[in-house]
Design a protein around this motif. Sequence first.
Motif, PDB file in Angstrom:
ATOM      1  N   VAL A   7       0.801  -1.157  -0.029  1.00 42.27           N
ATOM      2  CA  VAL A   7       0.115   0.193  -0.105  1.00 42.27           C
ATOM      3  C   VAL A   7       0.864   1.394  -0.028  1.00 42.27           C
ATOM      4  O   VAL A   7       0.443   2.340  -0.624  1.00 42.27           O
ATOM      5  N   ARG A   8       1.949   1.231   0.509  1.00 41.77           N
ATOM      6  CA  ARG A   8       2.867   2.456   0.542  1.00 41.77           C
ATOM      7  C   ARG A   8       4.198   1.789   0.361  1.00 41.77           C
ATOM      8  O   ARG A   8       4.602   0.692   0.715  1.00 41.77           O
ATOM      9  N   TYR A  48      -5.095   7.042  -6.197  1.00 37.83           N
ATOM     10  CA  TYR A  48      -3.543   6.813  -5.301  1.00 37.83           C
ATOM     11  C   TYR A  48      -3.278   5.449  -5.154  1.00 37.83           C
ATOM     12  O   TYR A  48      -2.213   5.017  -4.739  1.00 37.83           O
ATOM     13  N   CYS A  49      -4.363   4.502  -5.109  1.00 36.20           N
ATOM     14  CA  CYS A  49      -4.294   3.215  -4.267  1.00 36.20           C
ATOM     15  C   CYS A  49      -3.931   1.861  -5.418  1.00 36.20           C
ATOM     16  O   CYS A  49      -4.622   1.701  -6.549  1.00 36.20           O
ATOM     17  N   THR A 102     -13.991  -2.306   5.370  1.00 29.69           N
ATOM     18  CA  THR A 102     -14.245  -0.882   5.470  1.00 29.69           C
ATOM     19  C   THR A 102     -15.476  -0.675   4.816  1.00 29.69           C
ATOM     20  O   THR A 102     -15.759  -0.899   3.799  1.00 29.69           O
ATOM     21  N   HIS A 113     -17.054   2.368   2.427  1.00 32.36           N
ATOM     22  CA  HIS A 113     -16.674   3.638   1.703  1.00 32.36           C
ATOM     23  C   HIS A 113     -17.746   4.465   1.693  1.00 32.36           C
ATOM     24  O   HIS A 113     -18.926   4.149   1.400  1.00 32.36           O
ATOM     25  N   PRO A 121     -13.416   6.016   6.186  1.00 31.46           N
ATOM     26  CA  PRO A 121     -12.520   6.885   5.686  1.00 31.46           C
ATOM     27  C   PRO A 121     -12.660   7.809   4.701  1.00 31.46           C
ATOM     28  O   PRO A 121     -13.439   7.563   3.824  1.00 31.46           O
ATOM     29  N   GLN A 181     -10.191  10.267   3.631  1.00 27.07           N
ATOM     30  CA  GLN A 181      -9.132  10.687   2.971  1.00 27.07           C
ATOM     31  C   GLN A 181      -8.610  11.983   2.758  1.00 27.07           C
ATOM     32  O   GLN A 181      -7.379  12.444   2.832  1.00 27.07           O
ATOM     33  N   ARG A 197     -12.705   9.541  -5.479  1.00 30.02           N
ATOM     34  CA  ARG A 197     -13.719   8.955  -4.319  1.00 30.02           C
ATOM     35  C   ARG A 197     -15.007   8.839  -4.348  1.00 30.02           C
ATOM     36  O   ARG A 197     -15.548   8.214  -3.735  1.00 30.02           O
ATOM     37  N   ILE A 256      -5.177  10.770   4.024  1.00 33.52           N
ATOM     38  CA  ILE A 256      -4.029  11.061   3.285  1.00 33.52           C
ATOM     39  C   ILE A 256      -3.498  12.478   3.481  1.00 33.52           C
ATOM     40  O   ILE A 256      -4.241  13.203   2.856  1.00 33.52           O
ATOM     41  N   PHE A 290      -1.750   9.163   7.062  1.00 31.59           N
ATOM     42  CA  PHE A 290      -0.677   8.494   6.110  1.00 31.59           C
ATOM     43  C   PHE A 290      -0.100   9.630   5.152  1.00 31.59           C
ATOM     44  O   PHE A 290      -0.861  10.560   4.809  1.00 31.59           O
ATOM     45  N   TYR A 319       1.063  10.441   1.618  1.00 33.76           N
ATOM     46  CA  TYR A 319       0.954  10.169   0.275  1.00 33.76           C
ATOM     47  C   TYR A 319       2.195   9.424  -0.152  1.00 33.76           C
ATOM     48  O   TYR A 319       3.467   9.963   0.046  1.00 33.76           O
ATOM     49  N   SER A 320       2.058   8.189  -0.658  1.00 30.84           N
ATOM     50  CA  SER A 320       3.129   7.320  -1.146  1.00 30.84           C
ATOM     51  C   SER A 320       2.745   7.092  -2.737  1.00 30.84           C
ATOM     52  O   SER A 320       1.702   6.506  -2.931  1.00 30.84           O
ATOM     53  N   ARG A 331       2.390   5.234  -6.009  1.00 31.91           N
ATOM     54  CA  ARG A 331       2.522   3.789  -6.339  1.00 31.91           C
ATOM     55  C   ARG A 331       2.475   3.564  -7.838  1.00 31.91           C
ATOM     56  O   ARG A 331       1.378   4.186  -8.467  1.00 31.91           O
TER      57      ARG A 331
HETATM   58  N1  SAH Z   1     -10.445  -0.110   1.326  1.00 33.57           N
HETATM   59  C1  SAH Z   1     -10.327   1.098   2.143  1.00 33.57           C
HETATM   60  C2  SAH Z   1      -8.735   1.136   2.526  1.00 33.57           C
HETATM   61  C3  SAH Z   1      -7.513   0.292   2.077  1.00 33.57           C
HETATM   62  S1  SAH Z   1      -5.992   0.995   2.210  1.00 33.57           S
HETATM   63  C4  SAH Z   1     -10.920   2.297   1.977  1.00 33.57           C
HETATM   64  O1  SAH Z   1     -11.175   2.559   0.790  1.00 33.57           O
HETATM   65  O2  SAH Z   1     -11.060   2.770   2.882  1.00 33.57           O
HETATM   66  C5  SAH Z   1      -5.916   1.591   3.460  1.00 33.57           C
HETATM   67  C6  SAH Z   1      -5.390   2.966   3.590  1.00 33.57           C
HETATM   68  O3  SAH Z   1      -4.212   3.200   3.367  1.00 33.57           O
HETATM   69  C7  SAH Z   1      -6.354   3.822   2.884  1.00 33.57           C
HETATM   70  O4  SAH Z   1      -7.415   4.424   3.359  1.00 33.57           O
HETATM   71  C8  SAH Z   1      -5.567   5.031   2.530  1.00 33.57           C
HETATM   72  O5  SAH Z   1      -5.792   6.240   3.487  1.00 33.57           O
HETATM   73  C9  SAH Z   1      -4.246   4.672   2.821  1.00 33.57           C
HETATM   74  N2  SAH Z   1      -3.544   4.577   1.376  1.00 33.57           N
HETATM   75  C10 SAH Z   1      -3.669   3.838   0.367  1.00 33.57           C
HETATM   76  N3  SAH Z   1      -2.899   4.262  -0.687  1.00 33.57           N
HETATM   77  C11 SAH Z   1      -2.111   4.995  -0.431  1.00 33.57           C
HETATM   78  C12 SAH Z   1      -1.003   5.770  -0.773  1.00 33.57           C
HETATM   79  N4  SAH Z   1      -0.635   5.460  -2.248  1.00 33.57           N
HETATM   80  N5  SAH Z   1      -0.481   6.683  -0.163  1.00 33.57           N
HETATM   81  C13 SAH Z   1      -0.614   6.688   1.305  1.00 33.57           C
HETATM   82  N6  SAH Z   1      -1.651   6.122   1.862  1.00 33.57           N
HETATM   83  C14 SAH Z   1      -2.278   5.433   1.130  1.00 33.57           C
END
Ligand code: SAH
Length: 469
Positions: A81-82, A194-195, A267, A269, A294, A296, A308, A336, A365, A367-368, A370
């Motif tokens: 994830v990060r 971001y994910c 979680t 949404h 969450p 964000q 989102r 984030i 968190f 931001y990282s 990906r």
């Molecule tokens: N499905 C869940 C969360 C999955 S990941 C949702 O939708 O809320 C858990 C958390 O990691 C996310 O809610 C987000 O805040 C964080 N996250 C995901 N990708 C990230 C990224 N690229 N950089 C920083 N934080 C991230």
Amino acid sequence: MPEILQFDLSAIPDFTEAVLAENARLSEMTGQSRLALVRTYGCQQNAADGERIKGVLSELGYGFTEQPEEAHLIIFNTCAVREHAEDRVFGNLGALKKLKNRRSSLIIAVCGCMAKQPHIAERIKKSFPYVDIVFGTNGIHRLPEYLYQALAQRRKVCQIEEQDSICEGMPVIRAEGGRALLSVMYGCDNFCSYCIVPYVRGRERSRRPEDILAEAEQIIAAGYHEILLLGQNVNSYGKGLDEPINFAELLRRINALPGDFRIKFMTSHPKDCTPELIDTIAACEKVCNYLHLPVQSGSDRILAQMNRRYDREKYLSLIRYAKEKVPGISFSSDIIVGFPGETEEDFAQTLSLVEEVEYDSLFTFIYSKRKGTKAADLPDVTPHSEKTERFARLLALQEQISIKRHQSFLGRKLRVIAEEEGKTGPGYLTGRSDENIICEFPGDPSLIGKPVWIVAREAKPFWMVGDCL
Ligand code: SAH
Ligand code: SF4
Ligand code: F3S
């Protein structure tokens, strides 16, 4: 409909018997029973997968250890994830080189979200050639075959192109501590920009309600007092199933099962969170008055760039509705900080939203970036020092809010499930209340896994201190 598989070791006798025979031979030769170390990184979904990995290994003749030096098989079940999560795994993999040099019979496997990415699988092959098995998030049911190849045939395995499927009937070794994890669905279709999760966990697929209820019954019969229902977006549960059912209905059915247990879920949404779900929390006595929702970011501009598909007002209206229908409800959230292009003004919107909601706790968190996600292509000009400074301001604000909220519980009775020994040391236990507040209290380890009533005595920023009634 995704393919539904039924796990059955007796249907693959070639692999199962060969692995069992090889393990028995090695045990006899060395006079030691076979031990596996399964290290899981990342979220609760991954923890649930780790419990299934252990279940399968146990049926293949392995016991378990936490010490790499005594393990015959080491599996890293990874998170992507990060960047930091991936770096930790690479660091820990590097540390295994010495062990493998000393003991070539050691089998090393890497699986999970990180391994599912082709560029990572390639890097593992090149930089960590002593890794024997690489597989993704949807290959746990094929572990007997992979072990057969690595152990009995001394062949390397790299299988990351798995089909999205649901595998029922897998054995499981659950963690102790009163809380059992129960996945209701797998994968994610939301593609928040971001994910990485949708890329590594595949398309969203829901388990059949009868399979979930049967697992819930096993969990209750095994004496667990909390069921944590898991999915990346539980609010879209039910899509694609033959029977029309949504998550609220699933909650009602689990709530109707007899037994002394509570239900939490994650979680949700916000785009799919409905008044019906909140009404169900209010109506079902076993469903805790707690919602992880969450957000964000508090800025509409950033939320749109994150894909989102809700805005600040829709989010806040859900929170207002929940506060009205479920008095005293607790909220937590993920945020984030420093998404590409986030300005000071956008960040101020996040701070003001946090103030308005009054969360109990936040997972924050930075931001990282990906590889392969949409946001990776966005210009990101904010200096890292500015992001860490925003991050610190958010934490400081949440600390004030948490302590204020915890103070509102002083003198009140809280029902806590004792999870483990407390940080204060021996004689103290820690657990979570029905409102999801971490509580520490003097207590005997024999209470671990059981519900206890405490009176809250002291409010700290991240937990409360109390005494058993
Ligand atoms: N499905 C869940 C969360 C999955 S990941 C949702 O939708 O809320 C858990 C958390 O990691 C996310 O809610 C987000 O805040 C964080 N996250 C995901 N990708 C990230 C990224 N690229 N950089 C920083 N934080 C991230
Ligand atoms: Fe990632 Fe968004 Fe899916 Fe959560 S809903 S797993 S943040 S893509
Ligand atoms: Fe979970 Fe990390 Fe995978 S957060 S879904 S283990 S990328």
